[in-house]
Design a protein around this motif. Sequence first.
Motif, PDB file in Angstrom:
ATOM      1  N   ARG A   1       0.805  -1.226   0.000  1.00 22.87           N
ATOM      2  CA  ARG A   1       0.000   0.000   0.000  1.00 22.87           C
ATOM      3  C   ARG A   1       0.831   1.266   0.000  1.00 22.87           C
ATOM      4  N   GLY A   2       2.143   1.188   0.137  1.00 23.86           N
ATOM      5  CA  GLY A   2       2.987   2.377   0.187  1.00 23.86           C
ATOM      6  C   GLY A   2       4.249   2.105   0.977  1.00 23.86           C
ATOM      7  N   TYR A   3       4.674   3.078   1.771  1.00 21.67           N
ATOM      8  CA  TYR A   3       5.903   2.976   2.557  1.00 21.67           C
ATOM      9  C   TYR A   3       5.583   3.163   4.034  1.00 21.67           C
ATOM     10  N   ARG A   4       5.898   2.168   4.835  1.00 17.81           N
ATOM     11  CA  ARG A   4       5.641   2.242   6.279  1.00 17.81           C
ATOM     12  C   ARG A   4       6.836   2.867   6.985  1.00 17.81           C
ATOM     13  N   PHE A   5       6.531   3.818   7.877  1.00 21.50           N
ATOM     14  CA  PHE A   5       7.559   4.557   8.602  1.00 21.50           C
ATOM     15  C   PHE A   5       7.874   3.877   9.930  1.00 21.50           C
ATOM     16  N   PHE A   6       9.169   3.753  10.222  1.00 19.54           N
ATOM     17  CA  PHE A   6       9.659   3.256  11.504  1.00 19.54           C
ATOM     18  C   PHE A   6      10.607   4.302  12.076  1.00 19.54           C
ATOM     19  N   ALA A   7      10.243   4.862  13.216  1.00 12.55           N
ATOM     20  CA  ALA A   7      11.006   5.959  13.816  1.00 12.55           C
ATOM     21  C   ALA A   7      12.340   5.473  14.374  1.00 12.55           C
ATOM     22  N   ALA A   8      13.360   6.291  14.203  1.00 13.35           N
ATOM     23  CA  ALA A   8      14.687   6.018  14.757  1.00 13.35           C
ATOM     24  C   ALA A   8      15.044   7.044  15.827  1.00 13.35           C
ATOM     25  N   HIS A   9      14.221   8.074  15.969  1.00 13.70           N
ATOM     26  CA  HIS A   9      14.485   9.155  16.912  1.00 13.70           C
ATOM     27  C   HIS A   9      13.175   9.480  17.634  1.00 13.70           C
ATOM     28  N   PRO A  10      13.234   9.725  18.944  1.00 11.00           N
ATOM     29  CA  PRO A  10      12.005   9.970  19.708  1.00 11.00           C
ATOM     30  C   PRO A  10      11.141  11.121  19.196  1.00 11.00           C
ATOM     31  N   ASP A  11      11.733  12.116  18.592  1.00  7.84           N
ATOM     32  CA  ASP A  11      10.951  13.244  18.070  1.00  7.84           C
ATOM     33  C   ASP A  11       9.967  12.821  16.985  1.00  7.84           C
ATOM     34  N   PHE A  12      10.170  11.647  16.411  1.00  5.86           N
ATOM     35  CA  PHE A  12       9.355  11.216  15.277  1.00  5.86           C
ATOM     36  C   PHE A  12       8.501   9.992  15.582  1.00  5.86           C
ATOM     37  N   TYR A  13       8.376   9.625  16.862  1.00  4.02           N
ATOM     38  CA  TYR A  13       7.567   8.462  17.244  1.00  4.02           C
ATOM     39  C   TYR A  13       6.111   8.602  16.829  1.00  4.02           C
ATOM     40  N   ARG A  14       5.624   9.833  16.714  1.00  8.59           N
ATOM     41  CA  ARG A  14       4.222  10.037  16.305  1.00  8.59           C
ATOM     42  C   ARG A  14       3.942   9.517  14.900  1.00  8.59           C
ATOM     43  N   LEU A  15       4.988   9.366  14.090  1.00 10.04           N
ATOM     44  CA  LEU A  15       4.804   8.871  12.721  1.00 10.04           C
ATOM     45  C   LEU A  15       4.950   7.350  12.622  1.00 10.04           C
ATOM     46  N   GLU A  16       5.331   6.724  13.718  1.00 11.79           N
ATOM     47  CA  GLU A  16       5.578   5.274  13.750  1.00 11.79           C
ATOM     48  C   GLU A  16       4.387   4.504  13.184  1.00 11.79           C
TER      49      GLU A  16
END
Length: 64
Positions: free
Chosen positions: A22-37
């Motif tokens: 369906r697309g590209y799944r995001f996996f956060a590597a930095h805590p500032d971006f956990y909302r996109l996990e």
Amino acid sequence: MQSARIVEVDETSAGIVVPEDRGYRFFAAHPDFYRLEGHIFRSPRHATRAARELRETRSRPRRH
């Protein structure tokens, strides 16, 4: 076959995106971006844009 891509914002590694049906799944590597996990994006470019927007939102001063 497409492979995972690193998503960077400024000089921070925000995470990676992994291609799926369906697309590209995001996996956060930095805590500032956990909302996109776990979010799915149409392309790595869309994921990068969302990470930049999230960073900008977090860096704006809050009004009281």
